[in-house]
Scaffold this active site. Structure first.
Site, PDB file in Angstrom:
ATOM      1  N   HIS A  72       8.255  59.312 -15.634  1.00  0.00           N
ATOM      2  CA  HIS A  72       9.583  59.102 -15.119  1.00  0.00           C
ATOM      3  C   HIS A  72      10.574  59.690 -15.794  1.00  0.00           C
ATOM      4  CE1 HIS A  72      12.686  57.634 -12.726  1.00  0.00           C
ATOM      5  NE2 HIS A  72      12.144  56.465 -12.516  1.00  0.00           N
TER       6      HIS A  72
ATOM      7  N   CYS B 296      17.892  56.321 -11.565  1.00  0.00           N
ATOM      8  CA  CYS B 296      16.473  57.003 -11.080  1.00  0.00           C
ATOM      9  C   CYS B 296      16.852  58.051  -9.834  1.00  0.00           C
ATOM     10  CB  CYS B 296      15.493  56.290 -10.876  1.00  0.00           C
ATOM     11  SG  CYS B 296      15.154  55.021 -12.158  1.00  0.00           S
TER      12      CYS B 296
ATOM     13  N   HIS C 160       8.885  58.228  -4.394  1.00  0.00           N
ATOM     14  CA  HIS C 160       9.276  57.728  -5.641  1.00  0.00           C
ATOM     15  C   HIS C 160       8.234  57.394  -6.407  1.00  0.00           C
ATOM     16  CE1 HIS C 160      12.588  56.401  -8.535  1.00  0.00           C
ATOM     17  NE2 HIS C 160      11.844  55.185  -8.298  1.00  0.00           N
TER      18      HIS C 160
END
Length: 413
Positions: free
Chosen positions: A340, A172, A303
């Protein structure tokens, strides 16, 4: 501007001159940014997910993406969807920078791409054929489409460029890792220009994996909300053009912002649980590398996945590092709108930071309903705000403790 930046030569300063985006809320820089500011949500019901019987069917798919707009028809089938997304965003970034591939043929340049799942769709297709006892029926070209390193090579091939290529698969945080490496290559004089970012197609593997971890939201992604229940899987690509200031000014390029530093850490504490010390260390390293203090930061792009542990930990670190300012500084999460997007996530979030600096507007965190005492931050709830943004910090924290924070500033001589 810090004295440190002022003392750098034009060839050592790194600026952003082009932006390319493929996302579930818009294709191209302007559509993407307008969608973020409006609080548009690209996370919708996906009928294809009903077959898994998980009672979860939402995802951030890019439904209006047509690869034929960006790739020659005879080449489209040579690339998996992740490569197609990366090629498209790279072409948009070059166009936005008013560069043609021929303009950088003779330059020292590089293509750096981050990814989490690589060509997951190709792998899934091959496995399905194998499980159906059609092991000799799948396209043998799929074997060449699978390796992650082909993503950057495919972009170079589609653009007609013979340049250095590198893929960074740090989950990520991969987009931020790619951008940070590009920053180093330019600052040290190894290259004049970098095409950098991240891309990932929607992954059924990721969807099922996060589902089995009980980390998927059923209805909506709600970062920092007390009742947040998990992430939504998305897809997309974000690519920026990084140049030395000397090269950008020589060709009279539009400069969106300046990249002034980054921080990396790999705490290796746990495969999936974020580690507070690792997150704290990467943010401090970014500040130190940029030669600035917490007082200089105007925006944090979090995030902010929407999981209980991630948002709680990130909020706690922000308060620890920024003190009282940590409760008032804008901290937004665009994953509330995009889901995401794996390896593309931090690249798209870097672009959000850059556009906030360029426009002095900050995108919201949508779906925020109930404050959480364990996340006592200003998450820019539900509506964008107008605010002078000179310096923005972009956080990304990945599985395995692979963490990366990048810092961008407004540009001035």
């Amino acid at each position: 501007m810090s004295t440190f930046i002022e003392n750098l030569s034009q060839s050592e300063r790194v600026v952003v001159t082009g932006i390319g985006v493929i996302s579930s809320i818009g294709i191209g820089k302007n559509s993407f940014w307008n969608g973020l500011l409006a609080g548009d949500c690209g996370i919708k019901h996906m009928q294809d997910l009903e077959k898994y019987n998980m009672d979860i069917t939402i995802g951030g798919k890019v439904n209006d993406f047509n690869p034929a707009v960006y790739i020659d028809s005879e080449l489209i089938d040579s690339f998996g969807r992740t490569s197609q997304l990366g090629i498209a965003a790279s072409k948009l970034a070059l166009k936005d920078s008013e560069l043609q591939p021929n303009d950088i043929t003779d330059l020292n340049s590089a293509i750096l791409i981050g990814t989490t799942m690589g060509e997951c769709n190709v792998q899934e297709s091959m496995v399905t054929s194998w499980n159906n006892c059609d092991s000799m029926d799948f396209d043998l070209q799929d074997i060449y489409r699978v390796p992650d390193n082909m993503l950057a090579i495919n972009i170079a091939y589609a653009l007609g460029l013979n340049v250095d290529c590198l893929v960074i698969p740090t989950a990520c945080a991969a987009g931020n890792y790619a951008i940070s490496h590009g920053f180093d290559l330019i600052r040290t004089g190894e290259v004049d220009l970098v095409i950098a970012g991240g891309c990932d197609a929607f992954s059924n593997i990721a969807f099922m994996g996060f589902g089995r971890m009980l980390a998927l939201a059923k209805e909506k992604c709600q970062p920092f909300d007390k009742n947040r229940s998990g992430i939504a899987i998305g897809e997309g690509s974000g690519v920026i053009i990084l140049e030395s200031l000397a090269h950008a000014e020589k060709r009279k390029a539009t400069i969106y912002s300046e990249m002034i530093g980054y921080g990396l850490s790999c705490d290796a504490n746990h495969m999936t649980i974020p580690h507070k010390d690792g997150i704290k260390s990467v943010m401090k390293r970014a500040l130190n590398n940029s030669n600035i203090s917490t007082n200089d930061i105007d925006l944090i792009c979090a995030h902010g996945t929407g999981t209980q542990m991630n948002d709680k930990t990130e909020s706690s670190v922000i308060i620890d590092i920024f003190g009282k300012k940590g409760k008032t500084i804008p901290v937004n999460s665009i994953k509330s709108m995009l889901g995401h997007t794996m390896g593309a996530a931090s690249a798209l979030e870097a672009i959000s930071c850059i556009l906030s600096i360029y426009s002095n507007k900050i995108a919201p965190t949508i779906n925020y309903e109930t404050p959480d005492e364990e996340c006592p931050i200003n998450c820019v709830p539900n509506k964008m705000i107008e605010k002078k943004v000179d310096i923005a910090l972009n956080n990304s924290f990945a599985f395995g403790g692979n963490n990366a924070s990048t810092i961008f500033s407004s540009f001035s001589h």
